[in-house]
Design an enzyme around this catalytic site. Structure first.
Site, PDB file in Angstrom:
ATOM      1  N   GLY A 110      39.992 -18.030 -15.755  1.00  0.00           N
ATOM      2  CA  GLY A 110      40.510 -16.754 -15.703  1.00  0.00           C
ATOM      3  C   GLY A 110      39.619 -15.664 -15.282  1.00  0.00           C
ATOM      4  O   GLY A 110      38.627 -16.341 -14.814  1.00  0.00           O
TER       5      GLY A 110
ATOM      6  N   CYS B 256      31.564 -18.433 -16.960  1.00  0.00           N
ATOM      7  CA  CYS B 256      32.115 -17.119 -16.370  1.00  0.00           C
ATOM      8  C   CYS B 256      31.926 -17.214 -14.757  1.00  0.00           C
ATOM      9  O   CYS B 256      30.823 -17.674 -14.339  1.00  0.00           O
ATOM     10  CB  CYS B 256      31.511 -15.979 -16.846  1.00  0.00           C
ATOM     11  SG  CYS B 256      32.098 -14.321 -15.979  1.00  0.00           S
ATOM     12  N   LEU B 257      32.857 -17.145 -13.921  1.00  0.00           N
ATOM     13  CA  LEU B 257      32.827 -16.993 -12.444  1.00  0.00           C
ATOM     14  C   LEU B 257      31.714 -16.268 -12.071  1.00  0.00           C
ATOM     15  O   LEU B 257      31.054 -16.439 -11.139  1.00  0.00           O
ATOM     16  CB  LEU B 257      34.020 -16.878 -11.856  1.00  0.00           C
ATOM     17  CG  LEU B 257      35.210 -17.915 -12.159  1.00  0.00           C
ATOM     18  CD1 LEU B 257      36.477 -17.557 -11.561  1.00  0.00           C
ATOM     19  CD2 LEU B 257      34.762 -19.395 -11.558  1.00  0.00           C
TER      20      LEU B 257
ATOM     21  N   HIS C  17      35.987  -8.537 -20.644  1.00  0.00           N
ATOM     22  CA  HIS C  17      35.518  -8.078 -19.126  1.00  0.00           C
ATOM     23  C   HIS C  17      36.036  -6.574 -18.959  1.00  0.00           C
ATOM     24  O   HIS C  17      35.221  -5.761 -18.195  1.00  0.00           O
ATOM     25  CB  HIS C  17      36.052  -8.766 -17.952  1.00  0.00           C
ATOM     26  CG  HIS C  17      35.244 -10.016 -17.673  1.00  0.00           C
ATOM     27  ND1 HIS C  17      33.845  -9.866 -17.189  1.00  0.00           N
ATOM     28  CD2 HIS C  17      35.455 -11.390 -17.778  1.00  0.00           C
ATOM     29  CE1 HIS C  17      33.455 -11.107 -17.042  1.00  0.00           C
ATOM     30  NE2 HIS C  17      34.379 -11.925 -17.020  1.00  0.00           N
TER      31      HIS C  17
ATOM     32  N   HIS D  59      37.612 -13.717 -23.646  1.00  0.00           N
ATOM     33  CA  HIS D  59      36.738 -13.499 -22.757  1.00  0.00           C
ATOM     34  C   HIS D  59      36.980 -12.491 -21.477  1.00  0.00           C
ATOM     35  O   HIS D  59      36.334 -11.775 -21.226  1.00  0.00           O
ATOM     36  CB  HIS D  59      36.468 -14.978 -22.023  1.00  0.00           C
ATOM     37  CG  HIS D  59      35.389 -14.853 -20.913  1.00  0.00           C
ATOM     38  ND1 HIS D  59      34.185 -15.604 -20.795  1.00  0.00           N
ATOM     39  CD2 HIS D  59      35.422 -14.428 -19.813  1.00  0.00           C
ATOM     40  CE1 HIS D  59      33.532 -15.333 -19.552  1.00  0.00           C
ATOM     41  NE2 HIS D  59      34.493 -14.627 -18.874  1.00  0.00           N
ATOM     42  N   GLU D  60      38.285 -12.594 -21.047  1.00  0.00           N
ATOM     43  CA  GLU D  60      38.839 -11.811 -20.049  1.00  0.00           C
ATOM     44  C   GLU D  60      39.107 -10.305 -20.460  1.00  0.00           C
ATOM     45  O   GLU D  60      38.830  -9.365 -19.845  1.00  0.00           O
ATOM     46  CB  GLU D  60      40.260 -12.342 -19.529  1.00  0.00           C
ATOM     47  CG  GLU D  60      40.097 -13.937 -18.704  1.00  0.00           C
ATOM     48  CD  GLU D  60      38.820 -13.796 -17.803  1.00  0.00           C
ATOM     49  OE1 GLU D  60      38.585 -12.942 -17.307  1.00  0.00           O
ATOM     50  OE2 GLU D  60      38.247 -15.065 -17.801  1.00  0.00           O
TER      51      GLU D  60
ATOM     52  N   GLN E 116      35.879  -8.360 -11.838  1.00  0.00           N
ATOM     53  CA  GLN E 116      35.258  -9.357 -11.308  1.00  0.00           C
ATOM     54  C   GLN E 116      35.098  -9.116  -9.674  1.00  0.00           C
ATOM     55  O   GLN E 116      34.601  -9.900  -9.094  1.00  0.00           O
ATOM     56  CB  GLN E 116      35.464 -10.864 -11.696  1.00  0.00           C
ATOM     57  CG  GLN E 116      34.986 -10.919 -13.346  1.00  0.00           C
ATOM     58  CD  GLN E 116      35.379 -12.265 -13.799  1.00  0.00           C
ATOM     59  OE1 GLN E 116      36.405 -12.360 -14.201  1.00  0.00           O
ATOM     60  NE2 GLN E 116      34.423 -13.242 -13.771  1.00  0.00           N
TER      61      GLN E 116
HETATM   62 NI    NI Z   1      34.130 -14.007 -17.224  1.00  0.00          NI
END
Ligand code: NI
Length: 158
Positions: free
Chosen positions: A46, A88-89, A134, A130-131, A51
């Site tokens: 995701g 997480c990226l 963000h 999670h997303e 981000q």
């Molecule tokens: Ni993330």
């Protein structure tokens, strides 16, 4: 391919509450296309707009079957519980132990503004939560129990 730079944890953009998407125009479509490309390139599950430095409420999630585009998403139902490794990226190379619902249902708009619902369990339920966090400037590192150690991570993939 439109790849965008993925910001890391230190960037202030990741700690702000995002504004709703109001215009369902070519700019949004380009953003969503670029986010999907960026997610695929990074081998992620995701990616949320903040981000890539855009403070708007949009995320993409690769369910394994399709790339879901969730615009202005809200959680409408959750159930169960899971505690497991989450990454997480924007926090490259690290994983934390995070408790999440097992199942999550979201209501969101598509790229043309049509409302729909999507549901997921396990990894996808975790990813939805999670997303969506963000979009409110919340990183998993703020809600995790702790980072996983390298030994624990080595044991996870057997
Ligand atoms: Ni993330």
């Amino acid at each position: 391919m439109g790849l965008r730079k993925i910001l890391t944890d230190k960037d202030p953009a990741l700690h702000k509450v995002c504004r709703p998407v109001e215009k369902f125009d070519w700019r949004l479509h380009k953003l969503l296309d670029d986010m999907a490309d960026t997610l695929a390139e990074a081998n992620g599950v995701g990616l949320a707009a903040p981000q890539v430095g855009i403070l708007r409420r949009a995320v993409v999630v690769d369910t394994g079957e399709e790339v879901l585009e969730l615009v202005n998403p809200t959680l409408v139902e959750t159930s169960g519980e899971q505690t497991g490794a989450e990454g997480c990226l924007s926090v490259p190379g690290k994983y934390g132990l995070v408790k999440r619902p097992y199942y999550a249902k979201v209501r969101a708009q598509d790229r043309n503004g049509e409302w729909f619902e999507a549901e997921g369990e396990g990894l996808i339920g975790r990813c939805f939560c999670h997303e969506l966090d963000h979009l409110d400037g919340i990183m998993y590192t703020e809600i995790m129990e702790r980072f996983l150690t390298e030994e624990e991570l080595a044991g996870e993939d057997e």
